[in-house]
Enzyme design. Structure first.
Site, PDB file in Angstrom:
ATOM      1  N   PHE A 144     -13.038  41.869  39.633  1.00 14.58           N
ATOM      2  CA  PHE A 144     -12.629  40.540  39.178  1.00 14.58           C
ATOM      3  C   PHE A 144     -12.359  40.654  37.683  1.00 14.58           C
ATOM      4  O   PHE A 144     -12.851  41.574  37.029  1.00 14.58           O
ATOM      5  CB  PHE A 144     -13.737  39.513  39.446  1.00 14.58           C
ATOM      6  CG  PHE A 144     -13.567  38.775  40.742  1.00 14.58           C
ATOM      7  CD1 PHE A 144     -13.769  39.417  41.948  1.00 14.58           C
ATOM      8  CD2 PHE A 144     -13.177  37.435  40.757  1.00 14.58           C
ATOM      9  CE1 PHE A 144     -13.603  38.755  43.151  1.00 14.58           C
ATOM     10  CE2 PHE A 144     -13.002  36.750  41.949  1.00 14.58           C
ATOM     11  CZ  PHE A 144     -13.221  37.406  43.149  1.00 14.58           C
ATOM     12  N   ASN A 170     -24.961  34.949  31.311  1.00  9.61           N
ATOM     13  CA  ASN A 170     -23.706  34.198  31.214  1.00  9.61           C
ATOM     14  C   ASN A 170     -23.714  33.066  32.235  1.00  9.61           C
ATOM     15  O   ASN A 170     -24.698  32.876  32.943  1.00  9.61           O
ATOM     16  CB  ASN A 170     -22.511  35.143  31.417  1.00  9.61           C
ATOM     17  CG  ASN A 170     -22.627  35.886  32.732  1.00  9.61           C
ATOM     18  OD1 ASN A 170     -22.606  35.287  33.787  1.00  9.61           O
ATOM     19  ND2 ASN A 170     -22.775  37.201  32.661  1.00  9.61           N
TER      20      ASN A 170
END
Ligand code: PMT
Length: 406
Positions: A333, A209
């Site tokens: 997160f 990613n």
């Protein structure tokens, strides 16, 4: 009290305000600090080495290659100091540090310095207003170097304007505060993950990613600045003064996090972990065929964060029986491209972490591979703290301050 026994390295550059630093050295000495001075050759046009030596009760360093021990001076002084103060800082020295130029002992030490640097500029008002100087100051600020704005007043060059060294009281307080900040996480172990995991398909291709690792790195640097023992588990290459563990896949990341978990006080999962990996990784390059499509079967990766939270809750049960006392604070997160808060609330409930830092990764200016971020910190008790868009090092500092006070 913060200043007592601290190692303060003062860099003095060639400006008329150099004489004022004598008083500051005395003040730091009186407060119990060990002070060492690096004076640039130009600064010695304004004050003498002997004065600085007497006041600091230490040798004064000027020349770069005047080496007395096996370590070069620019490294041993950087290692020795808890903080570096450059006052007065001329336009020349500010600009050199901004560009990593290391052409004298002071700029070389600044280049090798990984702890807090504070600079107190002083110069003619036109030099202060010069665009190059202002943009160089911004470069320094972005890298976490704090500068104390000069004051408006009568200047030694005959002008009246902005450029006079700020008050010694202000400089003293800034050093005191920074030293206080440096010990905020002293004795704490902080484990941080960063970067996007890499799930290999074959020796050539992989699934990953856009995570650059910058957010995790900023957190690690801030925790280190706050005096913590830091372990950064990352898929990226960083040259940092604390322990890093390089990993590739989610499985590797999980192994390292688990190894470091035991005596951690905080675990912060800023990494973008792939939720899936290929079921069968091919040892050889997958060949192109005549078919128009190809199917890759994916299997779920372990959810590192959720499993850590489960492990923590089992520790909590044990700790009631006095088997173990340390329960790390776990921070996750949350990367969302829509309905940020709604999804974050569901995620913190599902994963069970103490805090969840939510960011919108659909925006180009924040989140993935950007210099800045804008986040909301959710806690298990339902509290939400929103942090305005700011450089990732500022966001990191605020996140740590938030989780460290509770
Ligand atoms: O690295 P940068 O370019 O600076 O970008 C920063 C960032 C956008 C990557 C960072 O701020 C961020 O949002 N990191 C979390 C990305 C993510 O994986 O979010 P998520 O919502 O999919 O996962 C939630 C949490 O679970 C995360 O703490 C993640 O590390 C963790 N997770 C996810 C999947 C998995 N299999 N195991 C996990 O532990």
């Amino acid at each position: 009290m913060t200043i007592q026994n601290k190692h303060i390295l003062i860099g003095i550059t060639g400006g008329i305000a150099a004489y004022k630093i004598c008083t500051l050295i005395r003040d730091f000495k009186k407060a119990g600090a060990d002070v060492r001075v690096i004076a640039t050759p130009n600064s010695l046009n304004f004050i003498t080495k002997l004065t600085l030596q007497n006041l600091s009760q230490n040798e004064v360093f000027v020349e770069e290659f005047d080496i007395k021990n096996w370590k070069p001076e620019h490294i041993s002084l950087a290692d020795w100091a808890d903080i570096m103060l450059i006052a007065p800082a001329t336009a020349n020295t500010i600009s050199k540090i901004a560009y990593g130029i290391a052409d004298n002992l002071l700029t070389s030490v600044a280049c090798a310095f990984s702890k807090k640097i504070i600079i107190a500029p002083a110069m003619n008002c036109n030099m202060w207003n010069n665009e190059a100087v202002q943009s160089n100051l911004k470069i320094l600020q972005k890298r976490g170097i704090e500068y104390l704005s000069p004051e408006i007043g009568f200047l030694a060059c005959g002008y009246t304007g902005k450029g006079r060294l700020c008050s010694l009281k202000k400089i003293y307080q800034a050093v005191d505060e920074a030293l206080n900040y440096c010990s905020k996480m002293k004795g704490k172990k902080v484990v941080i993950t960063s970067g996007g995991t890499i799930e290999e398909i074959d020796p050539v291709r992989y699934i990953s990613n856009y995570s650059s690792g910058k957010m995790g790195l900023a957190l690690a640097k801030s925790a280190y600045d706050m005096g913590a023992e830091v372990v950064l588990i990352t898929t990226k290459d960083f040259c940092v003064p604390f322990k890093t563990i390089k990993v590739k896949s989610a499985i590797e990341m999980q192994e390292s996090v688990n190894d470091e978990f035991d005596n951690a006080d905080y675990v912060i999962m800023a990494a973008a972990v792939a939720d899936y990996r290929v079921k069968e990784h091919s040892e050889q390059k997958i060949k192109k065929t005549d078919n128009d499509t190809i199917t890759l079967e994916l299997v779920k990766n372990p959810d590192i964060l959720a499993e850590l939270c489960e492990r923590k809750s089992s520790l909590q049960i044990k700790s009631c029986c006095c088997e173990r006392g340390k329960k790390p604070i776990i921070v996750g997160f949350c990367a969302e491209s829509e309905n940020l808060l709604e999804n974050a609330k569901a995620k913190i409930a599902k994963k069970g972490c103490d805090y969840l830092v939510a960011n919108d990764i659909s925006r180009k200016d924040i989140g993935f591979n950007s210099e800045e971020n804008e986040v909301a910190i959710l806690s298990q008790n339902g509290e939400i703290i929103k942090l305005e868009k700011a450089p990732k090092n500022i966001i990191a500092r605020k996140i740590l301050e938030c989780i460290n006070t509770k």
